[in-house]
Design a protein around this motif. Structure first.
Motif, short mmCIF file in Angstrom:
data_model
loop_
_atom_site.label_atom_id
_atom_site.label_comp_id
_atom_site.label_asym_id
_atom_site.label_seq_id
_atom_site.Cartn_x
_atom_site.Cartn_y
_atom_site.Cartn_z
N ALA A 233 12.05 -0.46 0.58
CA ALA A 233 10.90 0.74 1.25
C ALA A 233 10.56 1.52 0.28
O ALA A 233 9.48 2.21 0.08
N GLN A 234 11.43 2.16 -0.85
CA GLN A 234 10.92 3.10 -1.79
C GLN A 234 10.17 2.50 -2.73
O GLN A 234 9.32 2.75 -3.36
N ALA A 235 10.33 1.07 -3.18
CA ALA A 235 9.74 0.54 -4.14
C ALA A 235 8.00 0.09 -3.63
O ALA A 235 7.22 0.45 -4.26
N ALA A 236 8.01 -0.31 -2.23
CA ALA A 236 6.66 -0.21 -1.71
C ALA A 236 5.93 0.89 -1.72
O ALA A 236 4.81 0.99 -1.90
N LEU A 237 6.72 2.23 -1.56
CA LEU A 237 5.91 3.33 -1.45
C LEU A 237 5.51 3.76 -2.97
O LEU A 237 4.34 4.12 -3.08
N ALA A 238 6.34 3.53 -3.87
CA ALA A 238 5.82 3.63 -5.33
C ALA A 238 4.54 2.89 -5.65
O ALA A 238 3.65 3.46 -6.34
N GLU A 239 4.51 1.61 -5.34
CA GLU A 239 3.56 0.49 -5.63
C GLU A 239 2.24 0.96 -4.80
O GLU A 239 1.16 0.77 -5.53
N LYS A 240 2.43 1.51 -3.64
CA LYS A 240 1.17 2.15 -2.84
C LYS A 240 0.68 3.12 -3.84
O LYS A 240 -0.72 3.10 -3.90
N LEU A 241 1.51 4.19 -4.13
CA LEU A 241 0.89 5.29 -4.97
C LEU A 241 0.50 4.77 -6.24
O LEU A 241 -0.66 5.38 -6.66
N VAL A 242 1.00 3.92 -6.81
CA VAL A 242 0.66 3.47 -8.16
C VAL A 242 -0.76 2.86 -8.33
O VAL A 242 -1.55 2.96 -9.05
N TYR A 243 -0.76 1.75 -7.13
CA TYR A 243 -2.03 1.14 -7.38
C TYR A 243 -3.12 1.28 -6.32
O TYR A 243 -4.28 0.93 -6.25
N SER A 244 -2.58 2.22 -5.34
CA SER A 244 -3.82 2.25 -4.18
C SER A 244 -3.91 4.09 -3.92
O SER A 244 -4.97 4.60 -3.44
N GLY A 245 -2.91 4.77 -4.29
CA GLY A 245 -2.92 6.21 -4.01
C GLY A 245 -2.77 6.46 -2.73
O GLY A 245 -2.34 5.64 -1.89
N ASP A 246 -3.15 7.56 -2.19
CA ASP A 246 -3.43 7.88 -0.70
C ASP A 246 -4.62 8.60 -0.56
O ASP A 246 -4.78 10.05 -0.60
N PRO A 247 -5.93 7.93 -0.23
CA PRO A 247 -7.11 8.61 0.07
C PRO A 247 -7.11 9.88 0.96
O PRO A 247 -7.70 10.96 0.93
N GLU A 248 -6.20 9.78 2.07
CA GLU A 248 -6.53 10.84 2.99
C GLU A 248 -5.93 12.17 2.45
O GLU A 248 -6.31 13.14 2.87
#
Length: 238
Positions: free
Chosen positions: A119-134
């Motif tokens: 879950a922590q790895a998935a969170l990091a990968e999301k921030l690294v490659y997609s960020g959080d537009p909201e």
């Protein structure tokens, strides 16, 4: 007779001390020799390892190194030992130091051995490659390059660094902008949107990745404009 004995002992002692005294060392007057003051903390030039408290500077972008050296010297980045070391150095000399370290080609250390929960790895990968537009948090790769090896001329790479160092730097941006970058408060503006859980996840994930690839050539137009707008808002064009 006594006089000659004492004189002989005195001369013997002088010769013995002279023989034991350290001989002058002929140190070459080269930049490589002078920057050894840097490698005391940042590591020997031929040492392919990572440190928990001092970042690797060998092979970093020249523009990034030059700007950071100026920020330390001029008080825009706060670390007293660096400020003292650089306080009397000219811009020209700082540029020479930056060029020297940027030109070093030294293998990166292997990834840090860290167990990261899925879950922590998935969170990091999301921030690294997609960020959080909201939250208006851009992907790390948007500025630091798809390979996360930096972007010319002054955005640093994120790989090959220790997780403790990465967490400390992100935490420094998050807690009050004690570190100033080339573009005013750009990184601070982003890091303040992150939670400590996200900072820890990013630090671990980045440290566990192999360093490979090349720096990107330029910031995407959207990110360049965003950072330029921040600079104008803060009245800072440095």
């Amino acid at each position: 007779m006594k006089y000659f004995i004492l004189t002989g002992l005195f001369l013997f002692t002088c010769f013995a001390e002279a023989a034991e005294a350290p001989q002058p060392v002929d140190v070459p007057n080269t930049l490589a020799e002078r920057v050894k003051a840097c490698t005391i903390c940042h590591g020997e030039e031929d040492k392919a390892s990572r440190d928990a408290y001092y970042p690797r500077i060998a092979g970093k972008l020249e523009g990034y190194l030059y700007n950071q050296l100026r920020h330390f010297r001029d008080g825009r980045r706060y670390y007293q030992p660096m400020a003292i070391l650089l306080e009397n150095m000219s811009d020209t000399y700082l540029r020479e130091i930056a060029q020297y370290f940027a030109g070093l080609e030294i293998p990166y250390p292997p990834p840090e051995s860290i167990v990261i929960p899925p879950a922590q790895a998935a969170l990091a990968e999301k921030l690294v490659y997609s960020g959080d537009p909201e939250r208006e948090v851009p992907a790390c790769s948007a500025c630091h390059g798809q390979d996360l090896m930096g972007t010319e001329p002054f955005v640093p790479g994120l790989l090959g660094l220790h997780s403790t160092y990465l967490a400390a730097q992100l935490g420094g941006w998050h807690s009050g902008g004690l570190i100033r970058g080339k573009i005013a408060n750009c990184m601070a503006d982003i890091a303040k949107q992150l939670t400590y859980e996200e900072i820890n996840a990013l630090a671990k994930w980045l440290a566990a990745q192999p360093a490979s690839g090349e720096p990107a050539n330029a910031l995407p137009a959207e990110m360049a404009q965003r950072c330029a707008n921040l600079a104008l808002e803060n009245g800072d064009s440095r």
